[in-house]
Motif scaffolding. Sequence first.
Motif, PDB file in Angstrom:
ATOM      1  N   ASN A  39     -28.087 -28.667 -44.951  1.00 43.14           N
ATOM      2  CA  ASN A  39     -29.095 -29.296 -45.793  1.00 43.14           C
ATOM      3  C   ASN A  39     -29.093 -28.599 -47.155  1.00 43.14           C
ATOM      4  OD1 ASN A  39     -31.637 -30.001 -47.020  1.00 43.14           O
ATOM      5  ND2 ASN A  39     -32.278 -30.764 -45.020  1.00 43.14           N
ATOM      6  N   THR A  40     -28.499 -29.246 -48.155  1.00 45.72           N
ATOM      7  CA  THR A  40     -28.361 -28.618 -49.470  1.00 45.72           C
ATOM      8  C   THR A  40     -29.719 -28.397 -50.138  1.00 45.72           C
ATOM      9  OG1 THR A  40     -28.018 -30.796 -50.473  1.00 45.72           O
ATOM     10  CG2 THR A  40     -26.065 -29.557 -49.820  1.00 45.72           C
ATOM     11  N   LEU A  41     -30.695 -29.289 -49.860  1.00 48.31           N
ATOM     12  CA  LEU A  41     -32.020 -29.105 -50.440  1.00 48.31           C
ATOM     13  C   LEU A  41     -32.652 -27.818 -49.929  1.00 48.31           C
ATOM     14  CD1 LEU A  41     -34.452 -30.076 -52.082  1.00 48.31           C
ATOM     15  CD2 LEU A  41     -35.197 -31.395 -50.068  1.00 48.31           C
ATOM     16  N   PHE A  42     -32.492 -27.553 -48.650  1.00 44.75           N
ATOM     17  CA  PHE A  42     -33.047 -26.324 -48.084  1.00 44.75           C
ATOM     18  C   PHE A  42     -32.386 -25.103 -48.702  1.00 44.75           C
ATOM     19  CE2 PHE A  42     -32.999 -22.983 -44.787  1.00 44.75           C
ATOM     20  CZ  PHE A  42     -34.368 -22.802 -44.648  1.00 44.75           C
ATOM     21  N   GLN A  43     -31.080 -25.141 -48.854  1.00 39.64           N
ATOM     22  CA  GLN A  43     -30.371 -24.019 -49.471  1.00 39.64           C
ATOM     23  C   GLN A  43     -30.895 -23.743 -50.880  1.00 39.64           C
ATOM     24  OE1 GLN A  43     -26.208 -24.848 -49.425  1.00 39.64           O
ATOM     25  NE2 GLN A  43     -25.989 -24.621 -47.220  1.00 39.64           N
ATOM     26  N   GLU A  44     -31.006 -24.785 -51.667  1.00 37.60           N
ATOM     27  CA  GLU A  44     -31.439 -24.617 -53.053  1.00 37.60           C
ATOM     28  C   GLU A  44     -32.876 -24.135 -53.138  1.00 37.60           C
ATOM     29  OE1 GLU A  44     -30.711 -28.388 -54.793  1.00 37.60           O
ATOM     30  OE2 GLU A  44     -28.526 -28.202 -54.740  1.00 37.60           O
ATOM     31  N   LYS A  45     -33.732 -24.664 -52.264  1.00 36.92           N
ATOM     32  CA  LYS A  45     -35.148 -24.305 -52.311  1.00 36.92           C
ATOM     33  C   LYS A  45     -35.373 -22.845 -51.899  1.00 36.92           C
ATOM     34  CE  LYS A  45     -37.201 -28.102 -53.694  1.00 36.92           C
ATOM     35  NZ  LYS A  45     -38.047 -28.154 -54.921  1.00 36.92           N
ATOM     36  N   ILE A  46     -34.692 -22.413 -50.847  1.00 41.96           N
ATOM     37  CA  ILE A  46     -34.919 -21.018 -50.440  1.00 41.96           C
ATOM     38  C   ILE A  46     -34.299 -20.053 -51.447  1.00 41.96           C
ATOM     39  CG2 ILE A  46     -35.146 -21.532 -47.990  1.00 41.96           C
ATOM     40  CD1 ILE A  46     -32.324 -20.507 -47.569  1.00 41.96           C
ATOM     41  N   ALA A  47     -33.194 -20.461 -52.087  1.00 41.11           N
ATOM     42  CA  ALA A  47     -32.613 -19.611 -53.137  1.00 41.11           C
ATOM     43  C   ALA A  47     -33.569 -19.509 -54.323  1.00 41.11           C
ATOM     44  CB  ALA A  47     -31.264 -20.157 -53.577  1.00 41.11           C
ATOM     45  N   ALA A  48     -34.169 -20.642 -54.697  1.00 44.07           N
ATOM     46  CA  ALA A  48     -35.129 -20.637 -55.808  1.00 44.07           C
ATOM     47  C   ALA A  48     -36.372 -19.826 -55.447  1.00 44.07           C
ATOM     48  CB  ALA A  48     -35.512 -22.073 -56.159  1.00 44.07           C
ATOM     49  N   LYS A  49     -36.850 -19.983 -54.201  1.00 41.40           N
ATOM     50  CA  LYS A  49     -38.025 -19.241 -53.747  1.00 41.40           C
ATOM     51  C   LYS A  49     -37.739 -17.742 -53.756  1.00 41.40           C
ATOM     52  CE  LYS A  49     -42.129 -19.886 -51.560  1.00 41.40           C
ATOM     53  NZ  LYS A  49     -43.177 -20.869 -51.891  1.00 41.40           N
ATOM     54  N   LEU A  50     -36.543 -17.376 -53.305  1.00 39.47           N
ATOM     55  CA  LEU A  50     -36.167 -15.969 -53.276  1.00 39.47           C
ATOM     56  C   LEU A  50     -36.088 -15.408 -54.691  1.00 39.47           C
ATOM     57  CD1 LEU A  50     -35.424 -13.794 -51.226  1.00 39.47           C
ATOM     58  CD2 LEU A  50     -33.035 -14.462 -51.464  1.00 39.47           C
ATOM     59  N   ASN A  51     -35.582 -16.209 -55.621  1.00 39.03           N
ATOM     60  CA  ASN A  51     -35.505 -15.767 -57.016  1.00 39.03           C
ATOM     61  C   ASN A  51     -36.882 -15.477 -57.596  1.00 39.03           C
ATOM     62  OD1 ASN A  51     -33.204 -15.371 -58.784  1.00 39.03           O
ATOM     63  ND2 ASN A  51     -32.446 -17.303 -57.975  1.00 39.03           N
ATOM     64  N   SER A  52     -37.856 -16.276 -57.199  1.00 35.55           N
ATOM     65  CA  SER A  52     -39.196 -16.150 -57.783  1.00 35.55           C
ATOM     66  C   SER A  52     -39.959 -14.938 -57.255  1.00 35.55           C
ATOM     67  CB  SER A  52     -40.009 -17.423 -57.499  1.00 35.55           C
ATOM     68  OG  SER A  52     -40.233 -17.573 -56.104  1.00 35.55           O
TER      69      SER A  52
END
Length: 772
Positions: free
Chosen positions: A373-386
């Motif tokens: 799930n690419t959306l999940f990958q991108e969202k958790i990466a963005a969340k981790l960045n924040s």
Amino acid sequence: MGGITMTRRVDLLNFVKGKSQCTVFPFGKIVTGGRLWTPVLSILQDAKQTKILYRYLFTFKHDLIMHSRDSKVRAHCVRNFAISKPVWNRTLGASQNLNRSVKAERSLVEVINRDNRTGRTADNGFVVFMEKENEYFHDYLSNTIQYKPFFFPGCRNEDTFKSSTDSSTNLDQMLNNFNSTKISQDQLLSILKELTCLPTKQHLNLFLDPNFHQLCKCLLSQLTDMSNKAYFESMETMSRFNFRQCITSDLRDLRIMIAKSYDQENIARISDWDPRQLLLVADFYFHLRCSSMPWVGYLKRMFSTLFISKILGQLGNEEIVTLLLHVGLARQIGERELNDAVLKICQQIDSYTIEELGIVSLAYFKTNKPVKNTLFQEKIAAKLNSCIKDVEPICLSAILKCLQKSSNKIWMRYRPEMLQMMIDLQPSLSLRMSSLTPQTALHVISIFHNFKYISEKLISSFSVKLTHDDLLEWRFKDMALAVRLLAELSECFPNKTEILDRLTDELMSAHRESEVTSYLDYLARFLLGMAMAGVYSVPLLKWLFRPDSLAYFADHKINVYRDLYQLSESVRIECPSYSGPLLSDHLVKAQSKKSYICGRMPRIAVNNPGDGEVVNVSKRDQMMLQCIRALEWVLGGQQHLWVDFLLPHYQTADIELCTHFSQRKDKTGGLLSDPFDSEVCSTDQRVAVLLYAENAYYSLIRADGSVSHVLRGNYAMKRRQLKHLGFRIIEIPFYEFSQLEIEKKYEYVLNKVKLAEVLSKDYVNKLVLPTQ
């Protein structure tokens, strides 16, 4: 000084010095004898001011820890002498005649002295590192208001170290007066509830009482007749006992007996429960430390494809997160069902905390399934960045492990924004490296190594950690992975020799012997990593290649034999001083029949490429074919080059230039015709053309922001070994060769041959570039 005079201190010092010649734990015997507990503790408290005494006490630090049952002495030694907490566990309890209270104390000590960061315990003579992820995420959910309905309260953790002076209040009387033939369900549960009110420290004593065993057996015999309400009440009561600390064999039997009895009844009742009750029962297995046991039939039924598909639509957000927590604990669920559950989370993913996403990530990792799930990958990466500066290391590790499991080359080509988000994490991770656990630090380095993008600052911070970290914190497999990563990135580790020596010394220490013997596959990885870095440890090599050690690998997967084969051949080439055993040719041939220990030839007509295009081959094979055509033109014929495994222990073939007639023979055994004469060839050396595909490099992000290609350790070792065997090397990297037009590739190969000084200048100057 706690009441001890300087004279007594000196007397004790002399006594210790006199005992220093004893062979069996001299100072430990002093402490365990009980005669000097108070004076020793008093001296310990002032030891740093008495430097001479401190030096002698430090000499006996391990004996103190190994034998002392005084918690204050142990705690002070751990705190002020930098002694690993579980060291003393490895020898405490060696006597087989310990009474019940001593057994309970031994079990409790193993619990108390488990390391807060890594969860280390002693088992079977060596240190076992227990993962803390399960406890961390379980505590997070069970203490969050919206999740509490899906969890049993469990034992009272705040009582773990409470004084138990009143814990014996009528305990023996309660158990001795128990009559299993006349007791009702309500009375039985009432007695058990009263026992749960004892401090959790006393539970370990309780678990060894035969009367308590009888009480539990009585409860288990009545499970079938219980109503649903009473049944859940019994599970809640049993979950309040400290079963999660039953880590020794004499305590483990009781909880296994309880878990198996409940498991049979749970399977019979599972179809009658709603989602909340299903999750409660799954939590019961967590409290009994049985979530991942292979015999648990209830969890197998619960995570079956049919059952999950049936209940998934009934689950809300909290139920799905709780379900995925138990998926990670049990390590089982179908890939489709897991992705369906995460798809529901993705619909409102911004509302989830980083810990909740960590739980989902861990479910992917523990079940060994990649995130699609690419959306999940991108969202958790963005969340981790924040929140990278504040996220807990355990949660950080879970997310990175999930992303690492799903990472591949597609990220760099088709999702540059995702790759950039991950690269942006590196500066913050570099600053946090020293405070991360060894496992988390390794996941940080591994994921960026997988991406082939890593910064100098991150490598530098990891180097500092390897140089200064307490190696007792590291599991054996962590050290093996650390060495492999160091070898792959060795060109960026200026102090690699110091680090490798430090890791080798730790591995050869006495307290690691049992661990190394039990996990020789890690030793093979460790030594192969050292070989990649150009370092060989003769004692460890002799240990690995002993006949009894090689017998350990009889049932292992073929990739272990590839590592052994590569290591064995590397020792033959680069470590001539080694005179011990190596992998025999007979064993190599036997394993080759099962699978390919050596590599396979590329999928092109390597020794007769012709003029036609070859399709459906890898980029490296295409690169090889183009290079062969250019070399044929340069050398004046196909007979002057040969594609072969120049080093048989490597998986990839390379090109050798046949510059002398004695180097190659045809299929009949005769010498190849049309050799170079002295006017054409300027060397009698064997010449190897090494092709480096994209995978042979990682991108190093310099401090100034520039990016450079650095050869990975495995390929650097290949180049080093060929030079050791007398080859002249011509290197052709993808980033120079693949981007060129056809005519430029011919010119590029010609210039490489010129620089290698393989052909005479007169011959080279007569060559004319072919027209396309």
